[in-house]
Motif scaffolding. Structure first.
Motif, PDB file in Angstrom:
ATOM      1  N   HIS A  65       1.081  -1.043  -0.215  1.00  0.00           N
ATOM      2  CA  HIS A  65       0.328   0.037  -0.366  1.00  0.00           C
ATOM      3  C   HIS A  65       0.620   1.081   0.017  1.00  0.00           C
ATOM      4  O   HIS A  65       0.736   2.390  -0.888  1.00  0.00           O
ATOM      5  CB  HIS A  65      -0.858   0.164   1.339  1.00  0.00           C
ATOM      6  CG  HIS A  65      -1.846   0.959   1.132  1.00  0.00           C
ATOM      7  ND1 HIS A  65      -3.617   0.296   0.350  1.00  0.00           N
ATOM      8  CD2 HIS A  65      -2.442   1.811   1.924  1.00  0.00           C
ATOM      9  CE1 HIS A  65      -3.919   1.512   0.812  1.00  0.00           C
ATOM     10  NE2 HIS A  65      -3.941   1.893   1.315  1.00  0.00           N
ATOM     11  N   GLU A  66       1.940   1.145   0.477  1.00  0.00           N
ATOM     12  CA  GLU A  66       2.485   2.287   0.613  1.00  0.00           C
ATOM     13  C   GLU A  66       3.714   2.557  -0.247  1.00  0.00           C
ATOM     14  O   GLU A  66       3.842   4.001  -1.179  1.00  0.00           O
ATOM     15  CB  GLU A  66       3.917   2.185   2.171  1.00  0.00           C
ATOM     16  CG  GLU A  66       2.943   2.295   3.580  1.00  0.00           C
ATOM     17  CD  GLU A  66       3.939   1.473   4.474  1.00  0.00           C
ATOM     18  OE1 GLU A  66       3.065   1.726   5.861  1.00  0.00           O
ATOM     19  OE2 GLU A  66       5.086   1.200   4.181  1.00  0.00           O
ATOM     20  N   ALA A  70       3.902   5.132  -3.812  1.00  0.00           N
ATOM     21  CA  ALA A  70       5.604   5.943  -3.153  1.00  0.00           C
ATOM     22  C   ALA A  70       5.452   5.894  -5.581  1.00  0.00           C
ATOM     23  O   ALA A  70       6.224   6.740  -5.973  1.00  0.00           O
ATOM     24  CB  ALA A  70       6.404   5.071  -3.427  1.00  0.00           C
ATOM     25  N   LEU A  71       5.199   4.949  -5.637  1.00  0.00           N
ATOM     26  CA  LEU A  71       5.086   4.907  -7.662  1.00  0.00           C
ATOM     27  C   LEU A  71       3.843   5.395  -7.623  1.00  0.00           C
ATOM     28  O   LEU A  71       4.062   6.291  -9.159  1.00  0.00           O
ATOM     29  CB  LEU A  71       5.119   3.451  -7.946  1.00  0.00           C
ATOM     30  CG  LEU A  71       5.594   2.387  -7.583  1.00  0.00           C
ATOM     31  CD1 LEU A  71       4.991   0.806  -7.092  1.00  0.00           C
ATOM     32  CD2 LEU A  71       6.411   1.859  -8.591  1.00  0.00           C
ATOM     33  N   GLN A  72       3.084   5.691  -7.044  1.00  0.00           N
ATOM     34  CA  GLN A  72       1.475   7.048  -8.526  1.00  0.00           C
ATOM     35  C   GLN A  72       2.521   8.253  -7.963  1.00  0.00           C
ATOM     36  O   GLN A  72       2.375   9.707  -8.807  1.00  0.00           O
ATOM     37  CB  GLN A  72       0.909   6.376  -7.180  1.00  0.00           C
ATOM     38  CG  GLN A  72      -0.347   5.417  -7.172  1.00  0.00           C
ATOM     39  CD  GLN A  72      -0.474   5.200  -8.923  1.00  0.00           C
ATOM     40  OE1 GLN A  72      -1.042   6.435  -9.684  1.00  0.00           O
ATOM     41  NE2 GLN A  72      -0.669   4.147  -9.330  1.00  0.00           N
ATOM     42  N   LEU A  92       7.068   6.653   6.466  1.00  0.00           N
ATOM     43  CA  LEU A  92       8.095   7.241   5.938  1.00  0.00           C
ATOM     44  C   LEU A  92       9.296   6.429   5.951  1.00  0.00           C
ATOM     45  O   LEU A  92       9.847   6.641   5.335  1.00  0.00           O
ATOM     46  CB  LEU A  92       8.056   8.626   7.406  1.00  0.00           C
ATOM     47  CG  LEU A  92       9.661   9.426   7.200  1.00  0.00           C
ATOM     48  CD1 LEU A  92       9.222  10.170   7.804  1.00  0.00           C
ATOM     49  CD2 LEU A  92      11.027   8.718   8.216  1.00  0.00           C
ATOM     50  N   ARG A  93      10.008   5.202   6.927  1.00  0.00           N
ATOM     51  CA  ARG A  93      10.324   4.578   6.783  1.00  0.00           C
ATOM     52  C   ARG A  93      10.822   3.903   5.938  1.00  0.00           C
ATOM     53  O   ARG A  93      11.747   3.298   4.740  1.00  0.00           O
ATOM     54  CB  ARG A  93      11.127   3.821   8.059  1.00  0.00           C
ATOM     55  CG  ARG A  93      11.383   4.876   9.290  1.00  0.00           C
ATOM     56  CD  ARG A  93      11.597   4.429  10.404  1.00  0.00           C
ATOM     57  NE  ARG A  93      10.648   3.870  10.933  1.00  0.00           N
ATOM     58  CZ  ARG A  93      10.042   3.624  11.855  1.00  0.00           C
ATOM     59  NH1 ARG A  93      10.011   5.967  11.329  1.00  0.00           N
ATOM     60  NH2 ARG A  93       8.908   3.899  12.504  1.00  0.00           N
ATOM     61  N   GLU A  94       9.756   2.988   5.066  1.00  0.00           N
ATOM     62  CA  GLU A  94       9.321   2.520   4.197  1.00  0.00           C
ATOM     63  C   GLU A  94       9.299   2.668   2.400  1.00  0.00           C
ATOM     64  O   GLU A  94      10.117   2.387   2.385  1.00  0.00           O
ATOM     65  CB  GLU A  94       7.908   1.591   4.149  1.00  0.00           C
ATOM     66  CG  GLU A  94       7.644   0.298   3.096  1.00  0.00           C
ATOM     67  CD  GLU A  94       8.467  -0.438   3.572  1.00  0.00           C
ATOM     68  OE1 GLU A  94       9.178  -1.361   2.680  1.00  0.00           O
ATOM     69  OE2 GLU A  94       9.349  -1.054   5.116  1.00  0.00           O
ATOM     70  N   ILE A  95       9.226   3.994   3.071  1.00  0.00           N
ATOM     71  CA  ILE A  95       8.938   5.319   1.246  1.00  0.00           C
ATOM     72  C   ILE A  95       9.857   5.904   1.219  1.00  0.00           C
ATOM     73  O   ILE A  95      10.730   5.508   0.153  1.00  0.00           O
ATOM     74  CB  ILE A  95       7.174   5.820   1.534  1.00  0.00           C
ATOM     75  CG1 ILE A  95       6.599   5.202   1.502  1.00  0.00           C
ATOM     76  CG2 ILE A  95       7.778   6.705   0.019  1.00  0.00           C
ATOM     77  CD1 ILE A  95       5.315   6.436   1.472  1.00  0.00           C
ATOM     78  N   ALA A  96      11.317   5.762   2.161  1.00  0.00           N
ATOM     79  CA  ALA A  96      11.720   6.369   1.625  1.00  0.00           C
ATOM     80  C   ALA A  96      13.481   5.184   1.743  1.00  0.00           C
ATOM     81  O   ALA A  96      13.731   5.402   0.695  1.00  0.00           O
ATOM     82  CB  ALA A  96      12.861   6.939   2.881  1.00  0.00           C
ATOM     83  N   ARG A  97      12.828   4.120   2.169  1.00  0.00           N
ATOM     84  CA  ARG A  97      13.744   2.944   1.430  1.00  0.00           C
ATOM     85  C   ARG A  97      13.272   2.932   0.247  1.00  0.00           C
ATOM     86  O   ARG A  97      14.887   2.698  -0.520  1.00  0.00           O
ATOM     87  CB  ARG A  97      13.846   2.156   2.448  1.00  0.00           C
ATOM     88  CG  ARG A  97      14.388   2.037   3.927  1.00  0.00           C
ATOM     89  CD  ARG A  97      14.500   1.263   4.824  1.00  0.00           C
ATOM     90  NE  ARG A  97      13.001   0.955   4.955  1.00  0.00           N
ATOM     91  CZ  ARG A  97      12.434   0.312   6.935  1.00  0.00           C
ATOM     92  NH1 ARG A  97      13.923   0.065   7.554  1.00  0.00           N
ATOM     93  NH2 ARG A  97      11.476   0.481   6.761  1.00  0.00           N
ATOM     94  N   PHE A  98      12.449   2.290  -0.047  1.00  0.00           N
ATOM     95  CA  PHE A  98      11.952   1.760  -1.032  1.00  0.00           C
ATOM     96  C   PHE A  98      12.478   2.822  -2.341  1.00  0.00           C
ATOM     97  O   PHE A  98      12.674   2.675  -3.785  1.00  0.00           O
ATOM     98  CB  PHE A  98      10.246   1.600  -0.844  1.00  0.00           C
ATOM     99  CG  PHE A  98       9.422   1.118  -2.489  1.00  0.00           C
ATOM    100  CD1 PHE A  98       9.810  -0.067  -2.806  1.00  0.00           C
ATOM    101  CD2 PHE A  98       8.698   2.098  -3.149  1.00  0.00           C
ATOM    102  CE1 PHE A  98       9.752  -0.218  -3.796  1.00  0.00           C
ATOM    103  CE2 PHE A  98       8.345   2.066  -4.169  1.00  0.00           C
ATOM    104  CZ  PHE A  98       8.181   0.290  -5.201  1.00  0.00           C
ATOM    105  N   ALA A 179      -0.198  13.294  -3.101  1.00  0.00           N
ATOM    106  CA  ALA A 179      -1.198  11.800  -2.931  1.00  0.00           C
ATOM    107  C   ALA A 179      -2.017  11.641  -1.199  1.00  0.00           C
ATOM    108  O   ALA A 179      -1.058  11.627  -0.645  1.00  0.00           O
ATOM    109  CB  ALA A 179      -0.593  10.725  -3.562  1.00  0.00           C
ATOM    110  N   ALA A 180      -2.570  11.257  -1.688  1.00  0.00           N
ATOM    111  CA  ALA A 180      -3.098  10.266   0.251  1.00  0.00           C
ATOM    112  C   ALA A 180      -4.171   9.411   0.357  1.00  0.00           C
ATOM    113  O   ALA A 180      -5.146   9.105  -1.243  1.00  0.00           O
ATOM    114  CB  ALA A 180      -4.083  11.850   0.650  1.00  0.00           C
ATOM    115  N   TYR A 181      -4.300   8.696   0.918  1.00  0.00           N
ATOM    116  CA  TYR A 181      -5.502   8.165   1.500  1.00  0.00           C
ATOM    117  C   TYR A 181      -6.536   8.714   2.157  1.00  0.00           C
ATOM    118  O   TYR A 181      -5.920   8.768   3.345  1.00  0.00           O
ATOM    119  CB  TYR A 181      -4.728   7.091   1.700  1.00  0.00           C
ATOM    120  CG  TYR A 181      -4.206   5.691   1.013  1.00  0.00           C
ATOM    121  CD1 TYR A 181      -4.640   5.606  -0.055  1.00  0.00           C
ATOM    122  CD2 TYR A 181      -2.616   5.668   1.376  1.00  0.00           C
ATOM    123  CE1 TYR A 181      -4.153   4.183  -1.205  1.00  0.00           C
ATOM    124  CE2 TYR A 181      -2.067   4.675   0.499  1.00  0.00           C
ATOM    125  CZ  TYR A 181      -2.706   4.149  -0.696  1.00  0.00           C
ATOM    126  OH  TYR A 181      -1.785   3.938  -1.832  1.00  0.00           O
TER     127      TYR A 181
END
Length: 323
Positions: A65-66, A70-72, A92-98, A179-181
Motif C-alpha cells: 500500500h505504501e 510512492a509509485l503513483q 516514512l521509513r518504508e517509502i524512504a528506503r523503497f 497523493a493521499a489515502y
C-alpha cells in the motif's frame, strides 16, 4: 485526567461539534498520547489499513500500500518528500528506503516524534529522514519546498479540508504531486439514518476525529485549493480481502493474532492487570475500551459500505500558480 480531557470533546460525553473543530489540535494530541502504544502493539509501526489480496498477510499488504503511493507519485532518488501527519514514521521509513528519497515527517505530537526519531535511528535512515513538530494547518515551511507530498489516513484529523489542502499546495513545488489515502463517508452514508450516525460517532471518538467528511467534500476542497485532479477512487471497493477484516471479531488469523477477538481479550486483561499493579497508567483500560468501540464502528461502517479508509487521490499543483 488526560482521558477525561479527551472525552469531553465528543458527542458521546456532551461535547459539541464546534468545540471539536476549534480544539482539534488539543484533541488529536490527547488522543495520540493515549492511543499510540496500543496502536504500535497491535498494528506495528504503520497505523493504517490497506488494499489486500487473497493469500497476502496484513503486513505485506501494508508495505505494498505504501509502495503503491510512492509509485503513483513517481518518486525518484534524492527528492525531498513530505509526509503529512506521519505518526511514528512507519510509512516514512518504508517509502524512504523503497524510493531512496529524503522524507520529512510532519507531526504535532511530541511523544510520536520522539518515538519516530528512535525508530529512524534503529532503521538507519536518521541521516536522510527527519521530523518537524507542527500543525499541518500552519506549517513552518517555506513555499515550494517539496518535490512530493503524501498523507496516509492523517488529514482526516483536519477541522477544515480546504485549509489543510491549501497548506499542502503552498509547500509543494509547482508541477509536482500530492497523493493521499483519506478517511471518508461514502455516498451510501445517510445523515438521517440513526444507525449510520451511531457508527460515524463511534469511529470519531475512537480515532480522534473532529468530523468525517464525504468523498465529495474532499474532492471539492482539493479543487478549491487549486489542485488539478489526476485520478481518484475509493480503493476499498476493489480490495479482494475486506479492509476491515483484521478488526472483525469473526476473523481469526495467526499472523495478526493481537487484532483478533481472542488476542484483544488477552490484551484487555493484560492491560487491566498492569493498570491494577501500577505498571500501566491509570485510564489505560478505558483507552482500550474506546479503541474497541472504534473497531466495532469501523467494521460496521465497512460492512455497510458507508465508510472508507482509503479514498485515494493523486493531484498536481499546476506549473503556473495563479492562486
Amino acid at each position: 485526567m488526560l482521558l477525561f480531557r479527551y472525552e469531553k470533546y465528543h458527542g458521546y460525553y456532551g461535547g459539541k461539534q464546534e468545540d471539536r473543530d476549534a480544539n482539534y489540535t488539543d484533541m488529536v494530541n490527547k488522543y495520540y498520547d493515549l492511543a499510540t502504544s496500543f496502536y504500535e502493539f497491535g498494528w506495528g509501526e504503520s497505523f493504517h489499513f490497506a488494499h489486500r489480496w487473497k493469500g497476502e498477510s496484513l503486513r505485506e499488504s501494508i508495505k505494498r500500500h505504501e509502495h503503491f503511493l510512492a509509485l503513483q507519485l513517481g518518486l525518484k532518488p534524492g527528492q525531498k518528500v513530505l509526509d503529512v501527519g506521519c505518526g511514528i514514521g512507519g510509512p516514512l521509513r518504508e517509502i524512504a528506503r523503497f524510493s531512496s528519497t529524503s522524507v520529512t515527517g510532519l507531526n504535532n505530537n511530541e511523544y510520536q516524534i520522539s518515538r519516530g526519531k528512535e525508530l529512524n535511528r534503529i532503521a538507519g535512515v536518521d541521516k536522510t529522514c527527519d521530523f518537524v513538530k507542527a500543525d499541518f494547518m500552519k506549517m513552518p515551511i517555506p513555499d515550494n519546498t517539496f518535490d512530493a507530498v503524501y498523507a496516509i489516513e492523517a488529514t482526516c484529523h483536519a477541522p477544515d479540508a480546504y485549509g489543510c489542502y491549501k497548506e499542502i499546495y503552498r509547500v509543494l513545488k509547482p508541477g509536482q504531486c500530492f497523493a493521499a489515502y483519506e478517511w471518508c463517508m461514502t455516498d451510501a452514508f445517510d445523515p438521517n439514518n440513526q444507525e449510520h450516525q451511531k457508527i460515524k460517532a463511534e469511529v470519531e471518538i475512537g480515532d480522534g476525529l473532529p468530523d468525517i467528511r464525504s468523498t465529495t467534500k474532499c474532492l471539492e476542497a482539493l479543487k478549491q485549493a487549486g489542485f488539478e485532479i489526476i485520478w481518484e477512487k475509493d480503493l476499498a471497493k476493489e480490495s479482494p480481502v475486506p479492509w476491515y477484516e483484521p478488526l472483525d471479531k469473526n476473523n481469526f488469523s495467526l499472523s495478526s493474532f493481537r487484532l483478533t477477538a481472542v488476542g484483544r481479550f488477552f490484551t484487555r486483561n493484560m492491560v487491566k492487570a498492569l493498570e491494577f499493579v501500577g505498571l500501566a497508567p491509570k485510564g489505560s483500560l478505558r483507552v482500550q475500551d474506546f479503541l474497541e468501540k472504534a473497531a466495532e464502528g469501523l467494521v460496521e461502517g465497512g460492512k455497510k459500505e458507508i465508510f472508507t479508509p482509503m479514498y485515494f487521490f493523486l493531484v498536481r499543483k499546476p506549473l503556473s500558480d495563479d492562486n
